[in-house]
Write an enzyme that holds these catalytic residues in place. Structure first.
Site, PDB file in Angstrom:
ATOM      1  CB  SER A 235     -20.347  32.856  43.555  1.00  0.00           C
ATOM      2  OG  SER A 235     -20.248  32.409  44.892  1.00  0.00           O
TER       3      SER A 235
ATOM      4  CE1 TYR B 220     -19.373  27.937  41.894  1.00  0.00           C
ATOM      5  CE2 TYR B 220     -18.932  29.075  43.955  1.00  0.00           C
ATOM      6  CZ  TYR B 220     -19.777  28.789  42.917  1.00  0.00           C
ATOM      7  OH  TYR B 220     -21.032  29.352  42.877  1.00  0.00           O
TER       8      TYR B 220
END
Ligand SMILES: NC(=O)c1ccc[n+]([C@@H]2O[C@H](COP(=O)([O-])OP(=O)(O)OC[C@H]3O[C@@H](n4cnc5c(N)ncnc54)[C@H](OP(=O)(O)O)[C@@H]3O)[C@@H](O)[C@H]2O)c1
Length: 202
Positions: A181, A194
Site C-alpha cells: 500500500s 497499517y
C-alpha cells in the site's frame, strides 16, 4: 526571491511526481503478462480473494485460464463469491479455503491450505488478504492490532515459506506477490500500524 514555502512546495511536487508516473505506467503503459504461459502454471492461490483487489486478481487469473485456490474468511461474502465466480468461469477449476488468517502461529490455516493443495502444484501465490485498523494506536485494543498484523503480515510469511519450499523442491518456476500500500510511504497517525505494515512486506 525564493521563499521557504515555495521551496517546500516544489520539494512536494518533485516527491509525488515519480509516484504518479509509476502509477500511470502500471495502469496504462505496462504490457499485460500471461502468467499461465510465463510460468507454465496450472494453479494460483490468492488470499483475500473473495472481494476487492483479491477478487479482481482471481478474475484476471481465471481469464488467463489459471485454476485458482481462493483463501478468505469463511463468511457470507465468501459464500456469495463462491457462487458467482464459478458461474462466471465455468471452464476454470476453483478450490475454496475458508479460514482465519489472523491466527498467530498459522498452524490451522496452513493445514487447511496444505490439505486443499496436496494434489496440485501452486506456482503463483498472491498474499493479498489484509485490512486497515483505524484509531489512535494506544486506543485500539492490542489484540485487535495483533490480529491485523498477523492477517496482513504473518500469513504472507507462513504461506510463502510453504509454497516457496514446495516450488524449490519440485524444481518449478513461479511467482510470489504481496499486495502492499502507498500508506507505507505516507503513514497516518490514525492508522499507525497499517502505515507500518506495507514496509514490513515491501
Ligand atoms: N482498498 C485500498 O484502497 C487498498 C489500498 C492499498 C492496499 N490495499 C491492500 O490490498 C489488500 C486487499 O484490500 P481490499 O481493499 O481489496 O480489501 P477487501 O475488499 O476488504 O478484501 C479483504 C479480503 O481479505 C479477506 N480477509 C480479511 N481478513 C481476513 C482474515 N482474518 N482471514 C482470512 N481472510 C481475511 C477478506 O475475506 P472475506 O471477504 O471473506 O471477509 C477479503 O477477501 C489488503 O492487503 C489491503 O491492505 C488496499
Amino acid at each position: 526571491m525564493i521563499s521557504i514555502t515555495s521551496i517546500f512546495f516544489w520539494i512536494g511536487i518533485l516527491a509525488v511526481c515519480p509516484y504518479l508516473v509509476l502509477v500511470a505506467y502500471g495502469a496504462y503503459g505496462c504490457p499485460e503478462q500471461n502468467l499461465k504461459q510465463k510460468y507454465n502454471a496450472k494453479w494460483a492461490l490468492v488470499t483475500g480473494g473473495s472481494s476487492g483487489i483479491g477478487a479482481a486478481i482471481v478474475r484476471k487469473f481465471a481469464g488467463q485460464g489459471l485454476n485458482v485456490v481462493i483463501v478468505a474468511l469463511d463468511d457470507a461474502v465468501f459464500a456469495k463469491f463462491k457462487e458467482t465466480i464459478a458461474k462466471e468461469f465455468p471452464s476454470v477449476e476453483f478450490r475454496f479455503v475458508g479460514c482465519d488468517l489472523s491466527e498467530p502461529s498459522g498452524e490451522t490455516y496452513l493445514n487447511a491450505v496444505k490439505q486443499a493443495t496436496s494434489d496440485i502444484d501452486v506456482q503463483i501465490l498472491c498474499n493479498n488478504a489484509g485490512y486497515i485498523t483505524t484509531g489512535g494506536y494506544a486506543d485500539v485494543a492490542m489484540q485487535r492490532e495483533m490480529s491485523n498484523f498477523h492477517t496482513n503480515v504473518t500469513s504472507g510469511l507462513v504461506l510463502t515459506h510453504h509454497f516457496a519450499d514446495e516450488m524449490l523442491n519440485k524444481g518449478l518456476k513461479g511467482l510470489i506477490t504481496f499486495t502492499s500500500s502507498s500508506a507505507g510511504f505516507i503513514p497516518n497517525p490514525m492508522s499507525a500500524l497499517y502505515g507500518k505494515l506495507p514496509n514490513n512486506i515491501a
